[in-house]
Design a protein around this motif. Sequence first.
Motif, PDB file in Angstrom:
ATOM      1  N   LEU A  67       0.822  -1.203   0.000  1.00  0.00           N
ATOM      2  CA  LEU A  67       0.000   0.000   0.000  1.00  0.00           C
ATOM      3  C   LEU A  67       0.864   1.265   0.000  1.00  0.00           C
ATOM      4  N   LYS A  68       1.974   1.224   0.716  1.00  0.00           N
ATOM      5  CA  LYS A  68       2.868   2.387   0.733  1.00  0.00           C
ATOM      6  C   LYS A  68       3.484   2.632  -0.637  1.00  0.00           C
ATOM      7  N   LYS A  69       3.831   1.565  -1.359  1.00  0.00           N
ATOM      8  CA  LYS A  69       4.393   1.723  -2.704  1.00  0.00           C
ATOM      9  C   LYS A  69       3.388   2.374  -3.635  1.00  0.00           C
ATOM     10  N   ASP A  70       2.127   2.014  -3.461  1.00  0.00           N
ATOM     11  CA  ASP A  70       1.078   2.560  -4.328  1.00  0.00           C
ATOM     12  C   ASP A  70       0.750   4.016  -3.987  1.00  0.00           C
ATOM     13  N   ASN A  71       1.069   4.466  -2.780  1.00  0.00           N
ATOM     14  CA  ASN A  71       0.689   5.818  -2.336  1.00  0.00           C
ATOM     15  C   ASN A  71       1.895   6.656  -1.919  1.00  0.00           C
ATOM     16  N   ASP A  72       2.983   6.548  -2.641  1.00  0.00           N
ATOM     17  CA  ASP A  72       4.180   7.345  -2.372  1.00  0.00           C
ATOM     18  C   ASP A  72       4.677   7.206  -0.937  1.00  0.00           C
ATOM     19  N   GLY A  73       4.635   6.011  -0.396  1.00  0.00           N
ATOM     20  CA  GLY A  73       5.203   5.737   0.921  1.00  0.00           C
ATOM     21  C   GLY A  73       4.303   6.046   2.103  1.00  0.00           C
ATOM     22  N   LYS A  74       3.057   6.372   1.848  1.00  0.00           N
ATOM     23  CA  LYS A  74       2.148   6.690   2.960  1.00  0.00           C
ATOM     24  C   LYS A  74       0.824   5.962   2.779  1.00  0.00           C
ATOM     25  N   LEU A  75       0.213   5.654   3.933  1.00  0.00           N
ATOM     26  CA  LEU A  75      -1.124   5.067   3.929  1.00  0.00           C
ATOM     27  C   LEU A  75      -2.154   6.172   4.124  1.00  0.00           C
ATOM     28  N   THR A  76      -3.292   6.017   3.466  1.00  0.00           N
ATOM     29  CA  THR A  76      -4.384   6.940   3.756  1.00  0.00           C
ATOM     30  C   THR A  76      -4.984   6.546   5.105  1.00  0.00           C
ATOM     31  N   LYS A  77      -5.770   7.425   5.654  1.00  0.00           N
ATOM     32  CA  LYS A  77      -6.398   7.138   6.940  1.00  0.00           C
ATOM     33  C   LYS A  77      -7.295   5.904   6.841  1.00  0.00           C
ATOM     34  N   GLU A  78      -8.045   5.801   5.750  1.00  0.00           N
ATOM     35  CA  GLU A  78      -8.935   4.668   5.548  1.00  0.00           C
ATOM     36  C   GLU A  78      -8.159   3.364   5.419  1.00  0.00           C
ATOM     37  N   GLU A  79      -7.046   3.407   4.673  1.00  0.00           N
ATOM     38  CA  GLU A  79      -6.220   2.210   4.520  1.00  0.00           C
ATOM     39  C   GLU A  79      -5.638   1.772   5.872  1.00  0.00           C
ATOM     40  N   ALA A  80      -5.181   2.740   6.647  1.00  0.00           N
ATOM     41  CA  ALA A  80      -4.619   2.435   7.966  1.00  0.00           C
ATOM     42  C   ALA A  80      -5.676   1.794   8.869  1.00  0.00           C
ATOM     43  N   GLU A  81      -6.895   2.309   8.824  1.00  0.00           N
ATOM     44  CA  GLU A  81      -7.987   1.733   9.626  1.00  0.00           C
ATOM     45  C   GLU A  81      -8.323   0.327   9.157  1.00  0.00           C
ATOM     46  N   ASP A  82      -8.346   0.117   7.840  1.00  0.00           N
ATOM     47  CA  ASP A  82      -8.634  -1.216   7.299  1.00  0.00           C
ATOM     48  C   ASP A  82      -7.566  -2.228   7.721  1.00  0.00           C
ATOM     49  N   VAL A  83      -6.301  -1.819   7.643  1.00  0.00           N
ATOM     50  CA  VAL A  83      -5.203  -2.703   8.038  1.00  0.00           C
ATOM     51  C   VAL A  83      -5.300  -3.013   9.527  1.00  0.00           C
ATOM     52  N   PHE A  84      -5.541  -1.975  10.329  1.00  0.00           N
ATOM     53  CA  PHE A  84      -5.671  -2.144  11.779  1.00  0.00           C
ATOM     54  C   PHE A  84      -6.777  -3.141  12.095  1.00  0.00           C
ATOM     55  N   ASN A  85      -7.938  -2.959  11.466  1.00  0.00           N
ATOM     56  CA  ASN A  85      -9.075  -3.862  11.719  1.00  0.00           C
ATOM     57  C   ASN A  85      -8.795  -5.285  11.263  1.00  0.00           C
ATOM     58  N   SER A  86      -8.095  -5.440  10.157  1.00  0.00           N
ATOM     59  CA  SER A  86      -7.775  -6.798   9.695  1.00  0.00           C
ATOM     60  C   SER A  86      -6.803  -7.482  10.657  1.00  0.00           C
ATOM     61  N   VAL A  87      -5.852  -6.727  11.202  1.00  0.00           N
ATOM     62  CA  VAL A  87      -4.937  -7.296  12.201  1.00  0.00           C
ATOM     63  C   VAL A  87      -5.720  -7.705  13.437  1.00  0.00           C
ATOM     64  N   LYS A  88      -6.634  -6.850  13.881  1.00  0.00           N
ATOM     65  CA  LYS A  88      -7.425  -7.150  15.071  1.00  0.00           C
ATOM     66  C   LYS A  88      -8.261  -8.411  14.869  1.00  0.00           C
ATOM     67  N   VAL A  89      -8.902  -8.534  13.728  1.00  0.00           N
ATOM     68  CA  VAL A  89      -9.723  -9.718  13.441  1.00  0.00           C
ATOM     69  C   VAL A  89      -8.849 -10.968  13.429  1.00  0.00           C
ATOM     70  N   GLU A  90      -7.683 -10.882  12.806  1.00  0.00           N
ATOM     71  CA  GLU A  90      -6.797 -12.039  12.741  1.00  0.00           C
ATOM     72  C   GLU A  90      -6.323 -12.456  14.132  1.00  0.00           C
ATOM     73  N   VAL A  91      -6.002 -11.486  14.974  1.00  0.00           N
ATOM     74  CA  VAL A  91      -5.570 -11.795  16.343  1.00  0.00           C
ATOM     75  C   VAL A  91      -6.713 -12.445  17.117  1.00  0.00           C
ATOM     76  N   LEU A  92      -7.904 -11.888  17.031  1.00  0.00           N
ATOM     77  CA  LEU A  92      -9.054 -12.461  17.737  1.00  0.00           C
ATOM     78  C   LEU A  92      -9.365 -13.875  17.257  1.00  0.00           C
ATOM     79  N   GLU A  93      -9.172 -14.131  15.972  1.00  0.00           N
ATOM     80  CA  GLU A  93      -9.431 -15.465  15.434  1.00  0.00           C
ATOM     81  C   GLU A  93      -8.421 -16.496  15.919  1.00  0.00           C
TER      82      GLU A  93
END
Length: 126
Positions: A67-93
Motif C-alpha cells: 500500500l505504501k508503494k502505491d501511495n508514495d510511501g504513505k497510507l491513507t487514513k482509511e487504509e490504515a484503519e482497514d489494516v488495523f481492523n484486519s490485524v485485530k480480526v486475525e488476532v481475535l481469530e
Amino acid sequence: MNISTLILIIAVTVTAFTAFTAYLSKKEITIKDNELLTEKANFYLDLLLVTVDEVVKATNQTIVEKLKKDNDGKLTKEEAEDVFNSVKVEVLETLTKEGKEVLDKVVADVPALINILIEAAVRKNK
C-alpha cells in the motif's frame, strides 16, 4: 453470671469459630483456583503479545509495504484503519475459546487491550 448467659456466650463463640474456620477453608480453595487462573492468564497474555507482534510484522511485510508503494510511501487514513481492523480480526481469530474465557476473567476489555497492543506493536515495528 447465670448459666443461660454462659451457654449463650459459649454458643456464640463456637458459632463464630466455626464460621471463621469455614471462611479460611474457602480462602485456601480460592487461592489455589487463583494460582491456576494466574498461570493460565500469564500464558494467554504472553501468547497474545507474541501473536499481535507477529501478525503486525506479517501485515507490514505483505499489505502495508504494498500500500505504501502505491501511495508514495504513505497510507491513507482509511487504509490504515482497514489494516488495523484486519490485524485485530486475525488476532481475535487466533485465540481459542479457553483463551478468550481466561482473558475475559482477568482483563476488563480484551478488544481494547488488543487495540493497545496493536498500536504498540506498530510503533515498535516501524
